[in-house]
Write a protein that holds these residues in place. Sequence first.
Motif, short mmCIF file in Angstrom:
data_model
loop_
_atom_site.label_atom_id
_atom_site.label_comp_id
_atom_site.label_asym_id
_atom_site.label_seq_id
_atom_site.Cartn_x
_atom_site.Cartn_y
_atom_site.Cartn_z
N ARG A 48 0.83 -1.20 0.00
CA ARG A 48 0.00 0.00 0.00
C ARG A 48 0.87 1.26 0.00
O ARG A 48 0.64 2.21 -0.75
CB ARG A 48 -0.93 0.01 1.21
N ARG A 49 1.90 1.27 0.83
CA ARG A 49 2.74 2.45 0.95
C ARG A 49 3.52 2.73 -0.34
O ARG A 49 3.66 3.88 -0.76
CB ARG A 49 3.70 2.28 2.13
N GLU A 51 2.54 1.98 -3.36
CA GLU A 51 1.57 2.55 -4.29
C GLU A 51 1.30 4.02 -3.98
O GLU A 51 1.20 4.84 -4.90
CB GLU A 51 0.25 1.77 -4.24
N GLN A 52 1.20 4.36 -2.71
CA GLN A 52 0.96 5.76 -2.33
C GLN A 52 2.09 6.66 -2.82
O GLN A 52 1.84 7.76 -3.32
CB GLN A 52 0.83 5.88 -0.80
N HIS A 53 3.33 6.20 -2.68
CA HIS A 53 4.46 6.99 -3.15
C HIS A 53 4.38 7.20 -4.66
O HIS A 53 4.53 8.33 -5.15
CB HIS A 53 5.79 6.32 -2.79
N GLN A 55 1.84 6.99 -6.66
CA GLN A 55 0.64 7.69 -7.11
C GLN A 55 0.67 9.17 -6.75
O GLN A 55 -0.26 9.91 -7.05
CB GLN A 55 -0.62 7.04 -6.50
N ARG A 57 0.71 10.44 -3.66
CA ARG A 57 -0.11 10.72 -2.48
C ARG A 57 0.73 10.99 -1.23
O ARG A 57 0.19 11.12 -0.14
CB ARG A 57 -1.08 9.57 -2.26
N VAL A 58 2.05 11.09 -1.38
CA VAL A 58 2.95 11.42 -0.28
C VAL A 58 3.68 12.70 -0.70
O VAL A 58 4.47 12.70 -1.65
CB VAL A 58 3.96 10.28 0.00
#
Length: 102
Positions: A48-49, A51-53, A55, A57-58
């Motif tokens: 999940r983390r 993917e967040q990076h 995308q 989202r961080v």
Amino acid sequence: MAELVDLPAAGRRAGLKIQRMIKRFFIYVLFSEMHKQLYIGQTNNLERRFEQHNQGRVNSTKPYRPYKLIYFEQVDSKTKAIKREKELKLTGGRRFLKQFIK
């Protein structure tokens, strides 16, 4: 992740099983080839983390996308994850991580 925990003999005879939640934490290292930037972090959900990076989202890593996951370790407590993350951010840790950059 759940792990089956062995009960005392009386509990086994009664056919009882319990599950104990085992938390897993990861220390991970991302690398942006385009910007030659390393990012070191820790999480309890590596997929999940990551993917967040990628995308965006961080906020701290958004400008340096895309990332490759070049290294990770798994530990069994958040305290250990934070300690190891700090070690990898020191000079010796960064020297160690350079071997994973190609």
